[in-house]
Write a protein that holds these residues in place. Structure first.
Motif, short mmCIF file in Angstrom:
data_model
loop_
_atom_site.label_atom_id
_atom_site.label_comp_id
_atom_site.label_asym_id
_atom_site.label_seq_id
_atom_site.Cartn_x
_atom_site.Cartn_y
_atom_site.Cartn_z
N HIS A 471 0.81 -1.22 0.00
CA HIS A 471 0.00 0.00 0.00
C HIS A 471 0.84 1.28 0.00
O HIS A 471 0.30 2.38 0.07
CB HIS A 471 -0.94 -0.01 1.21
N ASP A 472 2.17 1.15 -0.09
CA ASP A 472 3.03 2.32 -0.19
C ASP A 472 2.97 2.90 -1.60
O ASP A 472 2.55 2.24 -2.56
CB ASP A 472 4.48 1.95 0.15
N VAL A 473 3.39 4.17 -1.71
CA VAL A 473 3.48 4.85 -3.01
C VAL A 473 4.93 5.23 -3.23
O VAL A 473 5.56 5.87 -2.38
CB VAL A 473 2.59 6.11 -3.06
N VAL A 474 5.47 4.83 -4.38
CA VAL A 474 6.85 5.16 -4.76
C VAL A 474 6.80 6.15 -5.92
O VAL A 474 6.17 5.88 -6.95
CB VAL A 474 7.63 3.91 -5.19
N VAL A 475 7.43 7.31 -5.75
CA VAL A 475 7.51 8.31 -6.81
C VAL A 475 8.95 8.36 -7.32
O VAL A 475 9.88 8.64 -6.55
CB VAL A 475 7.08 9.71 -6.31
N LEU A 476 9.13 8.08 -8.59
CA LEU A 476 10.42 8.20 -9.25
C LEU A 476 10.43 9.55 -9.95
O LEU A 476 9.78 9.73 -10.99
CB LEU A 476 10.62 7.07 -10.26
N ALA A 477 11.13 10.52 -9.37
CA ALA A 477 11.03 11.91 -9.85
C ALA A 477 12.27 12.30 -10.65
O ALA A 477 13.38 11.90 -10.34
CB ALA A 477 10.86 12.85 -8.66
N GLY A 478 12.03 13.09 -11.69
CA GLY A 478 13.12 13.70 -12.44
C GLY A 478 13.25 13.24 -13.87
O GLY A 478 13.46 14.04 -14.77
N LYS A 479 13.13 11.94 -14.12
CA LYS A 479 13.35 11.43 -15.47
C LYS A 479 12.05 11.42 -16.29
O LYS A 479 12.08 11.67 -17.50
CB LYS A 479 13.92 10.01 -15.41
N GLY A 480 10.96 11.07 -15.66
CA GLY A 480 9.68 11.10 -16.36
C GLY A 480 9.68 10.22 -17.60
O GLY A 480 9.99 9.03 -17.56
N HIS A 481 9.34 10.82 -18.74
CA HIS A 481 9.21 10.11 -20.01
C HIS A 481 10.55 9.73 -20.63
O HIS A 481 10.59 8.95 -21.58
CB HIS A 481 8.49 11.01 -21.01
N GLU A 482 11.65 10.28 -20.12
CA GLU A 482 12.95 10.07 -20.76
C GLU A 482 13.31 8.58 -20.77
O GLU A 482 13.09 7.87 -19.80
CB GLU A 482 14.05 10.84 -20.03
N THR A 483 13.92 8.14 -21.83
CA THR A 483 14.32 6.73 -21.97
C THR A 483 15.83 6.60 -22.02
O THR A 483 16.36 5.64 -22.57
CB THR A 483 13.71 6.12 -23.23
N TYR A 484 16.53 7.57 -21.45
CA TYR A 484 17.99 7.58 -21.48
C TYR A 484 18.50 8.24 -20.20
O TYR A 484 17.76 8.91 -19.48
CB TYR A 484 18.50 8.36 -22.69
N GLN A 485 19.78 8.04 -19.94
CA GLN A 485 20.46 8.77 -18.87
C GLN A 485 21.78 9.28 -19.45
O GLN A 485 22.52 8.51 -20.09
CB GLN A 485 20.74 7.89 -17.66
N ILE A 486 22.06 10.57 -19.23
CA ILE A 486 23.27 11.17 -19.78
C ILE A 486 24.36 11.15 -18.73
O ILE A 486 24.25 11.79 -17.68
CB ILE A 486 23.02 12.62 -20.25
N ARG A 487 25.41 10.37 -19.00
CA ARG A 487 26.58 10.32 -18.14
C ARG A 487 27.77 10.73 -18.99
O ARG A 487 28.03 10.13 -20.04
CB ARG A 487 26.78 8.92 -17.55
N GLY A 488 28.48 11.77 -18.53
CA GLY A 488 29.49 12.37 -19.40
C GLY A 488 28.79 13.08 -20.54
O GLY A 488 27.91 13.91 -20.32
N THR A 489 29.15 12.74 -21.75
CA THR A 489 28.47 13.31 -22.92
C THR A 489 27.73 12.23 -23.70
O THR A 489 27.33 12.45 -24.85
CB THR A 489 29.49 14.01 -23.84
#
Length: 514
Positions: A471-489
């Motif tokens: 019954h807990d709620v987990v919110v993953l905030a910040g990335k939303g619809h994005e399907t990538y993560q930018i590390r470096g360039t």
């Protein structure tokens, strides 16, 4: 495309400064990226925020460009390339691209949405509301280019809230050729300041809100506000500016326009509000875990009408977004009843409190500013409870982007600590910054020290899922619809919808994919 047509457009707008060398009679393409140059192309050398396009003139010439459009006359002379010299490269790029693509904007009605938060949802709602019989609608923004109420994806414009002027005109040409007659467009402060949408005239402009963001670019909140207000200069002569007067900045702006602006020159205005008297309002709002119900009231010269809405989007801020979309749609001629009916049938907006699973409830949201994070957590807090009415936990996983405004990081840390029961601080898009230093900045705003710090975002999500009860709620905030993560360039695949499913499958099958 005859080069004379581009010359005429620049001359008519007062941008033509000089012509150097023997210009080609025609060109086969117009680009502002030297990597896209083909034989017979014209290359637009634009001075950008990060790079100066004039530095790429030699590469463009070697790739087959036969014409350059430049601000720096000397740069074209050095490589002995025929050139059209202009006063303002950014404005001229928009004009030249519009002329090259046969002025596609002339066949389309536009609605602009600007503000710190809510642009993507409001634009999605507008696309849905404007896509009615005989009027095909599309949207351009953070989610890319989407056509029709269902949001069919079209290549082009991804990666930026508002595409650059050359890409924008190409996209508009494709949309016009596909029968699109209405476009709702996110117009970021960067795009307005950089004149990416010059040459487009808007029938309506919606101002959602203004909170801290992009100060790494604009420097001050005043400059940020002024960039947003440049949208008013792009309104069509009969265009309507729609202001959210629950936001104090736009409330003051409307008041200042009423006092100082002459009625002859000031744009037509309408206001919307969820809290006070306005032209478009929501009354008797009732929230639940699936959305809200309210009475939409629309004030016109003929009187006020009332219409029932059942909005399938969670949170009070989505009521505000719905009112902004309603105001924009009404300005475009949609009837109040059709607006109310359309809002009640609204589709889910990807990455905006989007439900990824239940038991526990896992939501992903694009919240990456203090205001957006606070709104998201406040929106879901009323629904963190067990069937017997006892409270359950709100768990938030969030980080802050690298190479961006550092000042908001401790503010967001403080908000998460105050509003969530469990906070896991992790990476967002660290880009070229040290992820550990970003987390240090976030933790500077946190005092209790009972949060978790897990720099790897996948590991952080796994930790949240392991600790969450049904019954807990987990919110993953910040990335939303994005399907990538930018590390470096480099952008690496990172789709939280897929990641949550993979982690959950591993946990329930007895493994551990953390």
């Amino acid at each position: 495309m005859p080069v004379a047509r581009i010359l005429d457009a620049l001359r008519d707008a007062g941008q033509l400064r000089a012509v150097n060398g023997a210009l080609p009679v025609s060109i086969v393409d117009l680009v502002d990226d030297s990597r896209r140059v083909t034989s017979g192309s014209a290359f637009l050398a634009v001075k950008g925020a990060m790079q100066d396009g004039h530095a790429w003139l030699p590469k463009a010439k070697d790739a087959g460009a036969t014409l350059a459009i430049v601000e720096d006359e000397a740069a074209a002379r050095v490589i002995d390339m025929p050139a059209i010299v202009v006063h303002d490269g950014r404005r001229s790029a928009a004009l030249a691209a519009a002329a090259f693509h046969h002025w596609p904007a002339r066949a389309i009605q536009f609605t602009a949405v600007t503000g710190t938060n809510g642009k993507t949802t409001t634009v999605g709602l507008l696309r849905h509301l404007l896509d009615v019989a005989g009027q095909r609608a599309a949207s351009i923004g953070t989610l890319g280019v989407l056509i029709g109420s269902a949001g069919e994806e079209m290549p082009g414009g991804g990666g930026l809230t508002t595409p650059g002027p050359v890409e924008l005109q190409r996209v508009l040409r494709v949309l016009a050729d596909r029968g699109v007659t209405r476009v709702a467009m996110e117009t970021s402060s960067h795009a307005l300041h950089q004149h990416r949408v010059d040459g487009v005239h808007f029938a309506a402009a919606v101002f959602t809100n203004l909170t801290r963001d992009h100060l790494d670019y604009h420097g001050t909140m005043e400059a940020y506000r002024d960039a947003k207000l440049e949208l008013l200069s792009l309104l069509a002569p009969d265009g309507v500016a729609c202001f959210n007067i629950d936001d104090v900045t736009w409330q003051h702006t409307v008041a200042e326009m009423d006092v100082s602006g002459s009625q002859a020159s000031a744009p037509r205005r309408t206001t919307f509000s969820a809290l006070q008297d306005a032209d478009v309002t929501a009354h008797d709002v009732v929230y639940d875990a699936t959305g809200s119900r309210f009475e939409l009231r629309v004030r016109t010269a003929q009187g006020t009408t009332q219409h029932q809405v059942t909005l399938p989007l969670i949170g009070d801020f989505n009521v505000a977004n719905a009112l902004g979309a309603a105001a924009g749609a009404l300005a475009m001629g949609i009837t109040p009843q059709d607006v109310a009916d359309g809002l009640s049938q609204s589709p889910q907006v990807p990455g905006r409190l989007e439900r990824l699973r239940t038991e526990p409830t896992v939501l992903r949201d694009y919240a990456h500013t203090p205001d957006a994070l606070e709104r998201a957590l406040l929106a879901v807090r009323p629904f963190t409870m067990r069937p017997d009415g006892a409270p359950s936990r709100l768990i938030v996983v969030f980080g802050c982007g690298g190479d961006r405004d550092r000042g908001k990081r401790p503010v967001m840390g403080s908000i998460a600590e105050r509003l969530a029961d469990v906070t896991i601080v992790t990476s967002d898009n660290p880009r070229t910054e040290d992820p550990e230093r970003i987390l240090d900045d976030i933790e500077a705003g946190m005092t209790r020290r009972d949060h978790q710090r897990i720099v790897d975002r996948r590991d952080a999500i796994a930790a949240a899922l392991r600790m969450a009860s049904a019954h807990d709620v987990v919110v993953l905030a910040g990335k939303g619809h994005e399907t990538y993560q930018i590390r470096g360039t480099t952008s690496y695949p990172f789709d939280e919808r897929i990641i949550v499913q993979e982690l959950w499958d591993a946990m329930t099958q007895g493994g551990d994919d953390s």
